[in-house]
Design a protein around this motif. Structure first.
Motif, PDB file in Angstrom:
ATOM      1  N   THR A  59      56.259  -4.009 -35.516  1.00 39.01           N
ATOM      2  CA  THR A  59      56.542  -2.668 -35.431  1.00 39.01           C
ATOM      3  C   THR A  59      56.506  -1.111 -36.143  1.00 39.01           C
ATOM      4  OG1 THR A  59      55.564  -2.899 -33.266  1.00 39.01           O
ATOM      5  CG2 THR A  59      56.416  -1.155 -33.476  1.00 39.01           C
ATOM      6  N   THR A  60      57.645  -1.603 -36.369  1.00 36.77           N
ATOM      7  CA  THR A  60      57.959  -0.821 -37.180  1.00 36.77           C
ATOM      8  C   THR A  60      57.533  -0.247 -38.703  1.00 36.77           C
ATOM      9  OG1 THR A  60      60.333  -0.560 -36.056  1.00 36.77           O
ATOM     10  CG2 THR A  60      60.469   0.596 -38.239  1.00 36.77           C
ATOM     11  N   GLN A  61      57.148  -1.628 -39.204  1.00 37.55           N
ATOM     12  CA  GLN A  61      56.947  -2.082 -40.498  1.00 37.55           C
ATOM     13  C   GLN A  61      55.250  -0.942 -40.492  1.00 37.55           C
ATOM     14  OE1 GLN A  61      58.639  -2.078 -43.379  1.00 37.55           O
ATOM     15  NE2 GLN A  61      59.467  -1.522 -41.077  1.00 37.55           N
ATOM     16  N   LEU A  62      54.481  -1.124 -39.397  1.00 36.13           N
ATOM     17  CA  LEU A  62      52.920  -1.003 -39.471  1.00 36.13           C
ATOM     18  C   LEU A  62      53.031   0.510 -38.936  1.00 36.13           C
ATOM     19  CD1 LEU A  62      51.263  -3.785 -37.198  1.00 36.13           C
ATOM     20  CD2 LEU A  62      51.486  -3.558 -39.954  1.00 36.13           C
ATOM     21  N   GLY A  63      54.326   1.164 -38.400  1.00 32.06           N
ATOM     22  CA  GLY A  63      54.093   2.145 -38.446  1.00 32.06           C
ATOM     23  C   GLY A  63      54.503   3.534 -39.652  1.00 32.06           C
ATOM     24  N   MET A  74      44.851   3.161 -39.166  1.00 35.34           N
ATOM     25  CA  MET A  74      45.381   2.018 -38.831  1.00 35.34           C
ATOM     26  C   MET A  74      45.859   2.197 -37.744  1.00 35.34           C
ATOM     27  SD  MET A  74      46.505   0.779 -41.325  1.00 35.34           S
ATOM     28  CE  MET A  74      45.046   1.387 -42.194  1.00 35.34           C
ATOM     29  N   PHE A  75      45.444   2.911 -36.227  1.00 38.79           N
ATOM     30  CA  PHE A  75      45.180   2.973 -34.645  1.00 38.79           C
ATOM     31  C   PHE A  75      44.065   2.098 -34.704  1.00 38.79           C
ATOM     32  CE2 PHE A  75      44.491   4.144 -30.942  1.00 38.79           C
ATOM     33  CZ  PHE A  75      44.643   3.867 -29.989  1.00 38.79           C
ATOM     34  N   ASN A  76      42.750   2.416 -35.585  1.00 40.41           N
ATOM     35  CA  ASN A  76      41.619   2.723 -35.566  1.00 40.41           C
ATOM     36  C   ASN A  76      41.816   0.352 -35.838  1.00 40.41           C
ATOM     37  OD1 ASN A  76      40.110   4.071 -34.539  1.00 40.41           O
ATOM     38  ND2 ASN A  76      39.891   5.327 -36.004  1.00 40.41           N
ATOM     39  N   ALA A  77      42.796   0.314 -36.638  1.00 43.24           N
ATOM     40  CA  ALA A  77      41.733  -1.285 -37.425  1.00 43.24           C
ATOM     41  C   ALA A  77      43.243  -1.383 -35.871  1.00 43.24           C
ATOM     42  CB  ALA A  77      43.161  -1.251 -38.467  1.00 43.24           C
ATOM     43  N   GLY A 103      48.721 -14.168 -31.292  1.00 42.54           N
ATOM     44  CA  GLY A 103      49.588 -13.414 -33.001  1.00 42.54           C
ATOM     45  C   GLY A 103      48.581 -13.040 -33.375  1.00 42.54           C
ATOM     46  N   ILE A 104      47.702 -13.086 -32.925  1.00 41.68           N
ATOM     47  CA  ILE A 104      46.268 -12.096 -34.126  1.00 41.68           C
ATOM     48  C   ILE A 104      46.850 -10.673 -33.565  1.00 41.68           C
ATOM     49  CG2 ILE A 104      43.802 -11.501 -34.426  1.00 41.68           C
ATOM     50  CD1 ILE A 104      44.270 -14.668 -35.243  1.00 41.68           C
ATOM     51  N   GLN A 105      46.376 -10.596 -31.969  1.00 42.74           N
ATOM     52  CA  GLN A 105      46.385  -9.466 -30.532  1.00 42.74           C
ATOM     53  C   GLN A 105      47.974  -8.658 -31.047  1.00 42.74           C
ATOM     54  OE1 GLN A 105      46.070 -10.864 -26.730  1.00 42.74           O
ATOM     55  NE2 GLN A 105      44.422  -9.784 -26.008  1.00 42.74           N
ATOM     56  N   ALA A 106      48.692  -9.336 -31.475  1.00 46.71           N
ATOM     57  CA  ALA A 106      49.978  -8.650 -31.114  1.00 46.71           C
ATOM     58  C   ALA A 106      49.909  -7.855 -32.560  1.00 46.71           C
ATOM     59  CB  ALA A 106      50.918  -9.335 -31.010  1.00 46.71           C
ATOM     60  N   ILE A 107      49.238  -8.614 -33.812  1.00 49.67           N
ATOM     61  CA  ILE A 107      50.037  -8.067 -34.527  1.00 49.67           C
ATOM     62  C   ILE A 107      48.815  -6.033 -34.827  1.00 49.67           C
ATOM     63  CG2 ILE A 107      48.280  -7.623 -37.076  1.00 49.67           C
ATOM     64  CD1 ILE A 107      48.831 -10.510 -37.163  1.00 49.67           C
ATOM     65  N   GLY A 108      47.282  -6.807 -33.552  1.00 48.73           N
ATOM     66  CA  GLY A 108      46.377  -5.002 -33.142  1.00 48.73           C
ATOM     67  C   GLY A 108      47.081  -4.370 -32.236  1.00 48.73           C
ATOM     68  N   GLY A 109      47.990  -4.942 -31.390  1.00 50.71           N
ATOM     69  CA  GLY A 109      48.639  -4.456 -30.350  1.00 50.71           C
ATOM     70  C   GLY A 109      49.674  -3.184 -30.720  1.00 50.71           C
ATOM     71  N   ALA A 110      50.875  -4.558 -31.951  1.00 48.39           N
ATOM     72  CA  ALA A 110      51.431  -3.484 -32.687  1.00 48.39           C
ATOM     73  C   ALA A 110      51.122  -1.900 -33.884  1.00 48.39           C
ATOM     74  CB  ALA A 110      52.199  -4.673 -34.190  1.00 48.39           C
ATOM     75  N   LYS A 191      57.897   3.277 -47.752  1.00 48.99           N
ATOM     76  CA  LYS A 191      58.256   2.468 -48.731  1.00 48.99           C
ATOM     77  C   LYS A 191      58.705   0.706 -47.465  1.00 48.99           C
ATOM     78  CE  LYS A 191      60.812  -0.356 -52.143  1.00 48.99           C
ATOM     79  NZ  LYS A 191      62.262  -0.251 -53.057  1.00 48.99           N
ATOM     80  N   LEU A 192      57.655  -0.151 -48.135  1.00 53.38           N
ATOM     81  CA  LEU A 192      57.888  -0.929 -47.238  1.00 53.38           C
ATOM     82  C   LEU A 192      59.411  -2.085 -47.211  1.00 53.38           C
ATOM     83  CD1 LEU A 192      54.054  -2.912 -46.806  1.00 53.38           C
ATOM     84  CD2 LEU A 192      55.406  -0.356 -45.049  1.00 53.38           C
ATOM     85  N   ASP A 193      59.935  -2.490 -46.159  1.00 50.63           N
ATOM     86  CA  ASP A 193      60.853  -3.076 -46.456  1.00 50.63           C
ATOM     87  C   ASP A 193      60.919  -4.480 -46.035  1.00 50.63           C
ATOM     88  OD1 ASP A 193      63.747  -4.177 -45.591  1.00 50.63           O
ATOM     89  OD2 ASP A 193      64.107  -2.743 -43.717  1.00 50.63           O
ATOM     90  N   LEU A 194      60.493  -5.475 -46.946  1.00 50.41           N
ATOM     91  CA  LEU A 194      59.289  -6.850 -45.300  1.00 50.41           C
ATOM     92  C   LEU A 194      61.183  -7.375 -45.923  1.00 50.41           C
ATOM     93  CD1 LEU A 194      56.587  -6.976 -48.073  1.00 50.41           C
ATOM     94  CD2 LEU A 194      56.843  -6.894 -45.826  1.00 50.41           C
ATOM     95  N   THR A 195      61.872  -7.022 -46.512  1.00 52.06           N
ATOM     96  CA  THR A 195      63.860  -7.950 -46.199  1.00 52.06           C
ATOM     97  C   THR A 195      64.018  -7.938 -45.267  1.00 52.06           C
ATOM     98  OG1 THR A 195      63.672  -8.257 -48.725  1.00 52.06           O
ATOM     99  CG2 THR A 195      65.047  -8.914 -47.547  1.00 52.06           C
TER     100      THR A 195
END
Length: 470
Positions: A59-63, A74-77, A103-110, A191-195
């Motif tokens: 969620t944080t990274q998608l925000g 991104m909300f529409n996506a 898991g796919i659903q969860a990405i959209g929900g996030a 900047k994303l925090d992937l680590t």
């Protein structure tokens, strides 16, 4: 609100509504899915856990991606991905495919969760955000009620696949409306925090596995090792986050007193309160011999009260601030939990209805005002990231509550009985009922303590400044 604001809040409510329906409807359909796909308890349990894990981790990274590429985009996506995931879920030929589709659903929900709060902050002035968050809370509680009713009807009279197919018309309509009426904010460099995301994901996965394995095997080497690894990854996550330039948990932003304590209050309330819901559901199914649908309907007054009062409580928080209202909300939730602590094998069902109504009042008081306080104190230009942090804290709390509920159910009674009680396929009798009630009481007292911590943190935030952000 002007006309455009009303349309925007309606779109955000649709996203919240769809996610809320899906959360309650899947729990009600749990035994049906397990039987239909010939899956065991643990495998089916991951249909729920995978969603919670992905949302908590991403969620944080998608925000932050919303800050980079446009929150509305991104909300529409998120709407589109969630709808596609729902289609895949309904078409699942086996449990593994269903878990993957969830898991796919969860990405959209996030994506929707992470950016909805930021869109509110972009669209509404600070003195009107409590009202907006109140309407979003209305979408959540209304969706929970619809999920309860539709889940019972669909799983009984149609087929479990349609609990996912009902998302398709909602998702398509909302996606079209979103592209027509949601406009993007000025993009912000982030900047994303992937680590950090990997470290957090490893910690939550190991801890979740530990709880599930304990429910299956009792204390064993595998779950002890998993728990220890989870704790190690939490330490590594905290150490890394303190050193990276753009952490998932932005400690520099959390120097703001109101923001810091509001975030922590949201985490502890999610951790403490959702356990109560699951434990009382198990009590109604196992001790009182109710079907999952009947048990859920007894808890419906809480959702109805929350639906009716959330917008009003949001307006009150706009006028008077979040400190008093949100803290009183935690006190009301403690009162509801204390009423639940009086439950025995012959407690009248009207007491359940009363306790449920009290809990609905508490959630309506806490969440709109607390969310408004967070966004009012978010640094300008970081609304997406702060909204994502808030959702992450809440989602980690929700995941923790779910693991707590599973662990308590398995520790209180024989494990094979606990599994069946949890999925609503058997009833408890005799001395096992008394033992299970004692286990529930211990867990409820723990929830009282956790919710109390949330209340203390809510009060410690102090008086926020309305109408400005630091």
């Amino acid at each position: 609100m002007d006309t455009k604001q009303k349309i925007i809040i309606s779109i955000l409510m649709l996203g919240t509504l769809m996610g809320s329906i899906d959360s309650t409807i899947v729990i009600l359909a749990f035994p049906t899915i397990s039987d239909s796909l010939h899956a065991d308890f643990i495998a089916t349990l991951w249909v729920i856990l995978i969603y919670l894990l992905v949302v908590a981790i991403c969620t944080t990274q998608l925000g932050r991606i919303g800050d980079l590429y446009g929150r509305s985009r991104m909300f529409n996506a998120g709407f589109g991905i969630f709808t596609m995931g729902s289609l895949f879920c309904g078409l699942s030929p086996g449990i593994s495919w269903l878990i993957f589709s969830r898991g796919i659903q969860a990405i959209g929900g996030a994506l929707m969760q992470a950016n909805s709060g930021a869109i509110v902050a972009d669209t509404f002035p600070p003195n009107a955000r409590g009202t907006a968050f109140g309407y979003i809370s209305l979408g959540w509680t209304s969706g929970a009620v619809l999920g309860i009713v539709l889940g019972g009807v669909i799983t009984t009279y149609v087929s479990w696949e349609y609990i996912f197919f009902i998302n398709l018309p909602i998702g398509i309509a909302a996606t079209v409306l979103g592209f027509l009426y949601l406009t993007d904010n000025p993009r912000v460099h982030a900047k994303l925090d992937l680590t950090g995301m990997v470290l957090l994901g490893a910690a939550l996965t190991f801890i979740s596995f530990s709880g599930v394995d304990f429910a299956t095997e009792g204390t064993a080497l595998a779950n002890i090792v998993a728990l220890c690894l989870g704790l190690v990854f939490i330490v590594l996550f905290v150490l890394f986050e303190r050193r990276t330039a753009r952490p998932i948990i932005d400690f520099s932003a959390l120097r703001n007193r109101v923001l810091r304590y509001s975030m922590m209050a949201a985490f502890f309330l999610s951790l403490g309160y959702l356990s109560v819901v699951f434990l009382i559901t198990m009590y109604l199914q196992g001790i009182r011999a109710l079907s999952p649908l009947d048990a859920a309907l007894l808890l419906t007054p809480g959702y109805v009260v929350g639906s009716l009062l959330s917008p009003y409580m949001g307006r009150l928080s706009d006028r008077y601030g979040a400190r008093v209202l949100a803290t009183l909300g935690t006190a009301v939730l403690i009162l509801a939990t204390l009423v639940y602590l009086t439950f025995r094998v012959d407690t009248p069902f009207w007491v359940v209805l009363v306790a449920s109504g009290i809990s609905g009042l508490g959630t309506a008081m806490f969440f709109p005002s607390n969310n408004s306080a967070v966004m009012a104190n978010a640094p300008q230009g970081s609304y997406g990231g702060i909204s994502g942090i808030l959702r992450t804290m809440q989602n980690i709390g929700i995941l923790g509550s779910f693991v707590i509920a599973i662990t308590v159910s398995a520790a209180s009674i024989p494990r094979d009985v606990a599994f069946q009680v949890f999925i609503g396929t058997t009833n408890l009798v005799g001395g096992v009922s008394d033992a299970f009630i004692r286990g529930i009481d211990a867990a409820l007292w723990a929830s009282v303590i956790i919710i109390g911590i949330a209340g203390v943190l809510s009060w410690m935030r102090g008086h926020e400044i309305r109408g400005s952000a630091p």
